[in-house]
Write an enzyme that holds these catalytic residues in place. Structure first.
Site, short mmCIF file in Angstrom:
data_model
loop_
_atom_site.label_atom_id
_atom_site.label_comp_id
_atom_site.label_asym_id
_atom_site.label_seq_id
_atom_site.Cartn_x
_atom_site.Cartn_y
_atom_site.Cartn_z
CE1 TYR A 23 -4.14 1.56 -0.01
CE2 TYR A 23 -3.42 2.77 1.93
CZ TYR A 23 -4.32 2.58 0.91
OH TYR A 23 -5.41 3.40 0.79
CG ASN A 27 -20.11 -6.54 -5.83
OD1 ASN A 27 -19.32 -5.93 -6.54
ND2 ASN A 27 -19.91 -7.79 -5.49
NE ARG A 78 -14.76 -9.93 -10.09
CZ ARG A 78 -13.68 -10.52 -9.62
NH1 ARG A 78 -12.69 -10.85 -10.45
NH2 ARG A 78 -13.57 -10.81 -8.33
CE1 TYR A 89 -14.44 3.73 -7.02
CE2 TYR A 89 -13.72 2.82 -4.91
CZ TYR A 89 -14.60 2.82 -5.99
OH TYR A 89 -15.63 1.90 -6.03
CE LYS A 119 -16.18 -3.17 3.28
NZ LYS A 119 -14.88 -3.43 2.65
#
Ligand SMILES: NC(=O)c1ccc[n+]([C@@H]2O[C@H](COP(=O)([O-])OP(=O)(O)OC[C@H]3O[C@@H](n4cnc5c(N)ncnc54)[C@H](OP(=O)(O)O)[C@@H]3O)[C@@H](O)[C@H]2O)c1
Length: 361
Positions: free
Chosen positions: A80, A179, A202, A271, A356
């Protein structure tokens, strides 16, 4: 190891000379620690931590819930843009309850709910001591899962819808990875403002179920990446205008195909790069349609607006209002007890998860 544990409990702060146990009888604080970069399930370990001494400007926080986001995974992998000094406690987002405040803390009191003000706090822990400026108070009358997932994805969705194009009710936005956590927030915030959304996902075996879920959130159209090339796309633009704004979370082919549908002089904001592929733009898209390609990073926005509390406060107020009105919900999620963190880390990295992982403390 003990010294390292004391250090990570203070987030970005230097370790104190002395440490104290949280309370004599309470179980020791625990957290998900990594001492080297690598695959999360291999390098992250659940360890006992020490709580650092509470200084005058510090706040002692008991964490309630914290999500596992793609950026957390990338930070552990060492890929990152910002990395925490090692050893580090994982997690950049979450909500906690204030247990105790230092003498000079005026804006927070025990019982308040707080979220991280910036990235790198290390939220995957049962409790910690943080400098006051690393925390932001949030109302405690919103659902805990909304608060735990408020500081990154809804803020990103809100800013991207507000800062790049002036959108009016009836205008449209197209986005891929619709999503995702960000995508679900985009759908709901846009819906609340009368903005139409075209949502690209997808293809998958349970596609109708996903389409139904996104439509229930307020999506106007949900299509697969393959659909982007099909002539049937014209049908969508019989009832809504071509999008002035495209939000790109994927890269590669998905992005090139999505760009076909952007209005001339429209803006595409990148993003995320979930496909790990570069963004490829046909020359004709620039010459004949003069599209604008921009990028957005919430972490940078927060740094740039560190002295502009009003922008931050008005965004948080607007998002909390949407939550209270039932117009913005937490993303579809799976609540996971802290000790099951390995399964949660693995689930986060699987394709088509559509849920999540949220650690509960
Ligand atoms: N720039 C910023 O400020 C900012 C802020 C927040 C998030 N982000 C980024 O936005 C992205 C999404 O974050 P999130 O928390 O919303 O994610 P999330 O809820 O975990 O969802 C991940 C999304 O990525 C999709 N995806 C995964 N692998 C993919 C691939 N190879 N090709 C296409 N799509 C793929 C998933 O779709 P499937 O269901 O098809 O697997 C899902 O829609 C991440 O890259 C994150 O770092 C950036």
């Amino acid at each position: 190891m003990q010294r390292a544990a004391a250090r990570v409990l203070r987030g970005a702060r230097t370790p104190p000379a002395r440490t104290r146990s949280a309370t004599a009888r309470a179980p020791p604080p625990r957290g998900l620690l990594y001492e080297r970069h690598g695959e999360p399930a291999a390098v992250v370990q659940l360890k006992d931590l020490e709580v650092a001494e509470l200084r005058d400007s510090d706040v002692h926080v008991k964490m309630l819930a914290a999500p596992i986001n793609p950026a957390d995974i990338n930070m552990i992998q060492g890929t990152y843009a910002i990395l925490s000094p090692l050893p580090a406690v994982g997690g950049n987002e979450g909500v906690g309850e204030v247990l105790e405040v230092g003498r000079r803390v005026t804006a927070l009191k025990p019982g308040d709910w707080v979220i991280p003000a910036a990235a790198g706090v290390g939220t995957w822990r049962t409790q910690g001591v943080f400098p006051e400026e690393m925390l932001l108070k949030v109302p405690s009358d919103i659902p805990v899962l909304c608060a735990a997932t408020l500081s990154v994805n809804p803020c990103t969705a809100y800013r991207m819808l507000a800062d790049f194009e002036t959108l009016a009710p009836g205008d449209s936005v197209i986005q891929n990875a619709a999503n995702s956590g960000v995508g679900q927030a985009v759908i709901q915030i846009a819906k609340a403002s009368g903005i139409k959304t075209i949502n690209v996902v997808r293809d998958r075996p349970d596609l109708p179920k996903l389409v139904e879920r996104l439509m229930a959130l307020g999506a106007d159209h949900v299509i697969t990446e393959e659909m982007l090339r099909k002539p049937e796309m014209k049908d969508i633009f019989k009832s809504i205008p071509k999008p002035r704004l495209a939000l790109n979370c994927v890269g590669g082919k998905s992005t090139t195909e999505m760009l076909r549908h952007l209005q001339p002089k429209g803006t595409m904001v990148t993003y995320g790069g979930m496909a790990k592929q570069p963004v490829m733009v046909p020359v004709s898209t620039f010459i004949f349609r003069d599209v604008r390609l921009r990028g957005f990073w919430m972490t940078q926005w927060k740094k740039d607006h560190a002295q502009d509390q009003e922008s931050l406060t008005s965004m948080m107020d607007a998002l909390c209002q949407l939550i209270r009105r039932g117009q913005l919900t937490a993303p579809a999620c799976t609540e996971v007890p802290l000790q099951d963190y390995k399964a949660a880390l693995e689930a986060t990295m699987k394709p088509f998860a559509s849920s999540k992982q949220i650690l509960l403390f």
